[in-house]
Scaffold this active site. Structure first.
Site, mmCIF file in Angstrom:
data_model
loop_
_atom_site.group_PDB
_atom_site.id
_atom_site.type_symbol
_atom_site.label_atom_id
_atom_site.label_comp_id
_atom_site.label_asym_id
_atom_site.label_seq_id
_atom_site.Cartn_x
_atom_site.Cartn_y
_atom_site.Cartn_z
ATOM 1 N N MET A 37 0.833 -1.207 0.000
ATOM 2 C CA MET A 37 0.000 0.000 0.000
ATOM 3 C C MET A 37 0.859 1.244 0.000
ATOM 4 S SD MET A 37 -3.502 -0.258 1.097
ATOM 5 C CE MET A 37 -3.630 0.874 2.446
ATOM 6 N N CYS A 38 0.196 2.361 -0.227
ATOM 7 C CA CYS A 38 0.815 3.659 -0.053
ATOM 8 C C CYS A 38 1.458 3.709 1.326
ATOM 9 C CB CYS A 38 -0.254 4.751 -0.156
ATOM 10 S SG CYS A 38 0.287 6.368 0.394
ATOM 11 N N PRO A 39 2.692 4.129 1.501
ATOM 12 C CA PRO A 39 3.560 4.803 0.548
ATOM 13 C C PRO A 39 4.532 3.895 -0.191
ATOM 14 C CG PRO A 39 4.579 4.900 2.689
ATOM 15 C CD PRO A 39 3.307 4.090 2.849
ATOM 16 N N ASP B 78 -2.042 -1.312 -5.799
ATOM 17 C CA ASP B 78 -2.641 -0.312 -4.923
ATOM 18 C C ASP B 78 -3.193 0.790 -5.836
ATOM 19 O OD1 ASP B 78 -3.261 1.578 -2.987
ATOM 20 O OD2 ASP B 78 -1.194 2.310 -2.870
#
Lengths: 78, 157
Positions: free
Chosen positions: A16-18, A43
């Site tokens: 996922m982010c980041p 993502d």
């Protein structure tokens, strides 16, 4: 430009982010000018974040492929 | 980078719960990846995130937390914070969120600067040895304000 050959592959699937952004950045730092980096992510946030990173770091996004939930970015290193 | 001037983000982190630790670390690490200058000033409970003994034990509170599907009358029972934190960590892990310590590492690798609040250290009885090696400096409000004066983004979390 149907087939782009990547010199470096960043597989950020399942992250996922980041992480997609941070791992792409790492690859950009290591890569040499003219090389092509392929980033694979699923993502959905990466869809907008990766192009921003590429632009802001002065590189070039040459192709984006999206199949089902998987996005492949091809970045040419300046 | 082009001829664009370098952007800058300054974040004050005042809370030390797990849910409050993620946003500043994610924002700062991404800012640094975008070649921004990124500074995080930890103060009050936010200091837990950069304290060796606390960083791996950050919790979320079950009490008074409307996002936790549990009535407050149960949430006050002993062990509930631990249980709720465990559930939260499992969920974060499943969707691909990294542990806090790993995010701290990412921040530092990308050049994010960490500062501990000097007066808070005194109030909490902390010394430099209690803090993570990743902390760049111990500073006061005036230094942070000077740093943040020309920032493009300033946040208080």
């Amino acid at each position: 430009m149907s087939e782009v050959k990547a010199d470096i592959v960043v597989d950020a699937r399942g992250k996922m982010c980041p992480y997609p952004v941070l791992e792409t950045k790492k690859a950009l730092k290591k890569a040499q000018s003219g090389q092509v980096i392929e980033v694979i992510a699923n993502d959905q946030g990466a869809k907008k974040d990766i192009p921003v990173l590429v632009e802001k770091t002065g590189n070039e996004l040459i192709k984006v492929d999206e199949k089902e939930n998987e996005i492949r970015f091809y970045i040419k290193v300046k | 980078m082009g001829d664009e001037e370098k952007k800058k983000i300054c974040i004050i982190v005042s809370k030390g719960t797990l849910d409050m630790a993620y946003p500043p670390l994610i924002l700062a690490s991404v800012a640094a990846a975008l070649d921004w200058e990124a500074h995080i000033f930890f103060t009050f409970w936010g200091m837990d995130i950069i304290t060796k003994k606390k960083v791996d034990k950050l919790k979320i509170s079950a009490v008074g937390n409307p996002n936790i599907p549990m009535p407050n009358i149960l949430a006050v029972l002993p062990g509930m914070d631990g249980m709720v934190t465990g559930m939260m960590k499992k969920t974060l892990n499943k969707v691909g969120f990294p542990p806090i310590r790993e995010l701290i590492k990412e921040c530092k690798e990308n050049g994010v600067k960490f500062y501990a609040c000097e007066p808070t250290m005194k109030a909490f009885g902390l010394s430099r040895e209690d803090l993570l090696d990743e902390v760049d400096d111990i500073i006061g409000a005036a230094t942070f304000l000077e740093m943040a004066a020309d920032a493009n983004v300033t946040l208080f979390i």
